[in-house]
Design an enzyme around this catalytic site. Structure first.
Site, PDB file in Angstrom:
ATOM      1  N   SER A  89       0.787  -1.228   0.000  1.00 15.98           N
ATOM      2  CA  SER A  89       0.000   0.000   0.000  1.00 15.98           C
ATOM      3  C   SER A  89       0.820   1.280   0.000  1.00 15.98           C
ATOM      4  CB  SER A  89      -0.956   0.006   1.203  1.00 15.98           C
ATOM      5  OG  SER A  89      -2.020  -0.896   0.985  1.00 15.98           O
ATOM      6  N   TYR A 175     -10.628   2.271   5.461  1.00 14.07           N
ATOM      7  CA  TYR A 175      -9.460   2.027   4.608  1.00 14.07           C
ATOM      8  C   TYR A 175      -9.811   0.977   3.566  1.00 14.07           C
ATOM      9  CZ  TYR A 175      -4.511   1.341   3.478  1.00 14.07           C
ATOM     10  OH  TYR A 175      -3.297   1.272   2.835  1.00 14.07           O
TER      11      TYR A 175
END
Length: 389
Positions: A89, A175
Site C-alpha cells: 500500500s 481504509y
C-alpha cells in the site's frame, strides 16, 4: 551528495547477522548510525524471522543504505541496493500523486463526483461520491478488499455499479483498496492514458526512479526478492482488481528513498509535480491524532511512539472511524511526520519523513510482519537521527 552502503548477511534461517561495510573510510558519525540501525533491525529480524531487509535513510543531505540478510532463502542471494521488494500500500502514495498531478494540470477537480470520469458509473452511488472521498477512504464504506469473485474488468465494473454505501459519503473513514484503486484509475482516465503508462512514463521518471516497476521485467528478475508468508513459505503478489493503483509497485530501497527526497524537497521537481506533492501532503480531515492526506498520513511533530503505533494499528485498516473534516485543506506542514505502511502476503514496508528535520527513513522486508514493529524500529532510528550532531 554522498552515498554510503553498509551490508549485513543472514546465515541460515535463524538470521544470525554479521555486518561488513562497503563504504570507504566510514566516519565516527557513520559508525554511530550503523550501530543505531543495527540495534533496531537485527533483533527485529530475529524476532520476526525476516529473511532480508533493506534500510535507507536520508539525513543532513546524505543518503545511507543498510542491507541485511537474503533476498531469497533458496539461493542465499544477499540483499543489496538493487534488491526489489513489494511495497504493497505504499503504492497508494503514487495514486495520490497522480490525481494531484491531474488536478494541477486542470484535468480534474478533487471535488468532482467520481462518475463524471467514467460514464459507465452514472446512475450508481458514485454520482454522489467525490474523487476526494475516494482518495481519502470516505466514500461510504467500501471494504478493505474486493470480494474474491470480483475478477476482470466486467465484474469490477458490476461491483462498483451495484455497491451500496454503508454510511453517508464523507462521514466515516474505511481504509479500502477498492476506494483508492478507483481513485487512481479515474485520475489516469482524466489524463488520457492508462495508470500503468502514467506511472512508468511520468511519475517514476519525474521523481528520478530507475528501478521501480509494476511488472518486473525479465532482465531485472534476478533482483526481485522472494517474499515469505507467515508459514515461511515463498510467495509473491499476484494480479488482482485495481492492483496497480493500490498495491502492486515493486521497488528498491534506494528508489523509494529518492521518492522520499522528492517529497522532502519538492523544489527539485517540475512545477506540476511540485503542486501535486503539496496536495498529497495537505491535510483534509482528522481521525484522532492523524491527519489524512492523499496517500500520506500526517502527525504533528514530534510524535510520541505510542501515538504513531496507535495510528498504524490493525483497527485503522479494518474498522470504520468517524472523521472531522477541516474547513479547508490544510497546507503541508514542515513540523509534521508523514508515514505510510504497506504489505503483501510476503513483504512488509514502512516509510516516514519529517520535512523540518529533512529526515526520511525506508524499511523494506521480504516478510509481512506487524505494523507496530515497523513503527517501533523506524521511530528508534528517528530519535537517534534527531539528536545526532
Amino acid at each position: 551528495m554522498r552515498h554510503k552502503t553498509l551490508t549485513g548477511f543472514a546465515l541460515g534461517s535463524a538470521c544470525s547477522l554479521f555486518l561488513a561495510s562497503t563504504s570507504a573510510l566510514a566516519t565516527p558519525q557513520d559508525n554511530h548510525l550503523k550501530n543505531t540501525v543495527d540495534a533496531s533491525i537485527r533483533p527485529l529480524m530475529q524476532q520476526q524471522k525476516i529473511p532480508g531487509m533493506a534500510v535507507a535513510i536520508i539525513a543532513k543531505g546524505e543518503r545511507h543504505y543498510f542491507n541485511y540478510g537474503v533476498a531469497s532463502k533458496d539461493n542465499q542471494q544477499p540483499v543489496d541496493n538493487d534488491t526489489l521488494f513489494e511495497v504493497g500500500s505504499v503504492s497508494k502514495t503514487f495514486s495520490g500523486i497522480l490525481a494531484a498531478l491531474a488536478q494541477a494540470e486542470g484535468k480534474l477537480q478533487l471535488s468532482d463526483n467520481a462518475s463524471q470520469y467514467l460514464p459507465a458509473l452514472r446512475g450508481s452511488a458514485f454520482d454522489h461520491i467525490s474523487l476526494l472521498q475516494l482518495g481519502t477512504y470516505t466514500a461510504g464504506g467500501l471494504p478493505l478488499q474486493f470480494p474474491d469473485e470480483v475478477q476482470g474488468e466486467d465484474k469490477i465494473l458490476d461491483y462498483y455499479n451495484t455497491w451500496k454505501p454503508r454510511f453517508s459519503p464523507g462521514v466515516q473513514r474505511q481504509y479500502s483498496n477498492p476506494s483508492l484503486g478507483l481513485f487512481g484509475y479515474l485520475a489516469a482516465r482524466s489524463l488520457g492514458q492508462s495508470y500503468e503508462q502514467l506511472l512508468e512514463q511520468r511519475l517514476f521518471p519525474g521523481f528520478g526512479l530507475k528501478h521501480s516497476y509494476l511488472k518486473v521485467p525479465q532482465d531485472q528478475q534476478q533482483h526481485y526478492a522472494m517474499g515469505y508468508d507467515q508459514q515461511d513459505q515463498p510467495v509473491r503478489v499476484g494480479p488482482g482488481p485495481m492492483d496497480a493503483e493500490a498495491y502492486a509497485i515493486k521497488t528498491s530501497a534506494s528508489d523509494l528513498l529518492q521518492f522520499i527526497a522528492g517529497n522532502l524537497q519538492p523544489g527539485q521537481l517540475d512545477k506540476p509535480l511540485q503542486q501535486a506533492v503539496a496536495s498529497t501532503q495537505s491535510g483534509y480531515y482528522q481521525v484522532g491524532d492523524m491527519t489524512q492526506g492523499l496517500g500520506w498520513e500526517r502527525y504533528a511533530y514530534p510524535v510520541p511512539l505510542a501515538r504513531l503505533v496507535a495510528g498504524n494499528a490493525p483497527k485503522m485498516a479494518t474498522e470504520p472511524h468517524p472523521v472531522q473534516w477541516l474547513a479547508t485543506p490544510e497546507a503541508p506542514k514542515a513540523d509534521a511526520l508523514y508515514n505510510k505502511t504497506g504489505a503483501t502476503s510476503g513483504f512488509g514496508a514502512y516509510v516516514l519523513f519529517v520535512p523540518s528535520k529533512q529526515i526520511g527513513i525506508v524499511l523494506l522486508a521480504n516478510k509481512n510482519y506487524p505494523n507496530q514493529e515497523r513503527v517501533k524500529a523506524a521511530h528508534a532510528i528517528l530519535k537517534e537521527l534527531e539528536t545526532a550532531k
